[in-house]
Design a protein around this motif. Structure first.
Motif, short mmCIF file in Angstrom:
data_model
loop_
_atom_site.label_atom_id
_atom_site.label_comp_id
_atom_site.label_asym_id
_atom_site.label_seq_id
_atom_site.Cartn_x
_atom_site.Cartn_y
_atom_site.Cartn_z
N SER A 1 -36.68 59.74 0.22
CA SER A 1 -38.02 60.31 0.36
C SER A 1 -38.71 60.48 -0.98
O SER A 1 -39.89 60.79 -1.04
N ILE A 2 -37.96 60.28 -2.08
CA ILE A 2 -38.56 60.40 -3.41
C ILE A 2 -38.23 59.19 -4.28
O ILE A 2 -37.19 58.57 -4.13
N CYS A 3 -39.15 58.88 -5.16
CA CYS A 3 -38.96 57.85 -6.19
C CYS A 3 -39.97 58.16 -7.29
O CYS A 3 -41.06 57.59 -7.32
N PRO A 4 -39.62 59.10 -8.19
CA PRO A 4 -40.59 59.60 -9.16
C PRO A 4 -41.19 58.54 -10.09
O PRO A 4 -42.30 58.68 -10.57
N GLN A 5 -40.48 57.44 -10.33
CA GLN A 5 -40.97 56.42 -11.24
C GLN A 5 -41.76 55.32 -10.54
O GLN A 5 -42.25 54.40 -11.19
N PHE A 6 -41.92 55.40 -9.22
CA PHE A 6 -42.51 54.30 -8.44
C PHE A 6 -43.87 53.86 -8.99
O PHE A 6 -44.12 52.67 -9.14
N ASP A 7 -44.75 54.80 -9.31
CA ASP A 7 -46.09 54.44 -9.80
C ASP A 7 -46.09 53.91 -11.23
O ASP A 7 -47.11 53.43 -11.71
N GLN A 8 -44.95 53.94 -11.92
CA GLN A 8 -44.86 53.43 -13.29
C GLN A 8 -44.18 52.06 -13.37
O GLN A 8 -44.07 51.50 -14.44
N LEU A 9 -43.72 51.55 -12.23
CA LEU A 9 -42.98 50.28 -12.23
C LEU A 9 -43.92 49.08 -12.13
O LEU A 9 -44.97 49.16 -11.50
N ILE A 10 -43.48 47.99 -12.73
CA ILE A 10 -44.25 46.75 -12.65
C ILE A 10 -44.05 46.13 -11.27
O ILE A 10 -42.96 46.19 -10.70
N ASP A 11 -45.10 45.57 -10.76
CA ASP A 11 -45.04 44.87 -9.48
C ASP A 11 -44.13 43.65 -9.61
O ASP A 11 -44.22 42.90 -10.58
N ALA A 12 -43.23 43.45 -8.66
CA ALA A 12 -42.25 42.35 -8.73
C ALA A 12 -42.94 40.99 -8.81
O ALA A 12 -42.52 40.11 -9.56
N TYR A 13 -43.99 40.79 -8.05
CA TYR A 13 -44.70 39.51 -8.06
C TYR A 13 -45.24 39.22 -9.46
O TYR A 13 -45.07 38.13 -10.00
N LYS A 14 -45.85 40.23 -10.06
CA LYS A 14 -46.39 40.08 -11.43
C LYS A 14 -45.26 39.81 -12.43
O LYS A 14 -45.37 38.93 -13.28
N PHE A 15 -44.17 40.57 -12.32
CA PHE A 15 -43.03 40.41 -13.23
C PHE A 15 -42.49 38.98 -13.20
O PHE A 15 -42.33 38.33 -14.23
N PHE A 16 -42.20 38.48 -12.00
CA PHE A 16 -41.62 37.14 -11.90
C PHE A 16 -42.60 36.04 -12.30
O PHE A 16 -42.20 35.03 -12.87
#
Length: 133
Positions: free
Chosen positions: A52-67
């Motif tokens: 129910s929690i993922c505190p870093q979610f809004d700071q992560l790079i989008d996988a599509y953009k990363f790849f």
């Protein structure tokens, strides 16, 4: 995407590949897909967990953009003149205020690798490349 780890040998053959993809949506839960490539049988192993929690979610790079970004990177630009047997590549996927911790530092601009001065402050997503030396 978070916790992307890969190891490649000096011929750029992948010997390890692991990463996590996080999806938010169903029943307001975070679903994390843990993905690894098995060298033995050349198969992906995937399992998922839910939270129910993922505190870093809004700071992560989008996988599509990363790849899309790493697909066009010429790693030879960083590894040239180096006779290492393997390279370990890692990123948390998290946006960092100071993304420059290494001795040799590069940035990716317009899918090109550019060496930067150690004094330069850089904000962004970092990727560590460590060799066996």
């Amino acid at each position: 995407i978070q916790n992307f780890i890969t190891t490649v040998n000096n011929n750029y053959y992948i010997t390890l590949l692991q990463y996590e993809l996080i999806d938010y949506g169903q029943k307001e839960k975070f679903k994390t897909f843990h993905i690894s490539l098995s060298k033995k049988d050349n198969k992906y192993k995937v399992y998922s967990t839910q939270s129910s929690i993922c505190p870093q979610f809004d700071q992560l790079i989008d996988a599509y953009k990363f790849f899309n970004i790493i697909e066009d990177i010429d790693i030879n630009e960083i590894t040239k003149n180096n006779n290492s047997q393997y390279y370990y590549i890692y990123t948390t996927g998290k946006y960092e205020i100071d993304a420059t911790n290494s001795i040799k530092r590069y940035i990716i601009e317009n899918n090109k690798i550019k060496k930067i001065d150690r004094k330069d402050n850089v904000k962004g997503y970092y990727i560590d490349i460590i060799d066996d030396k």
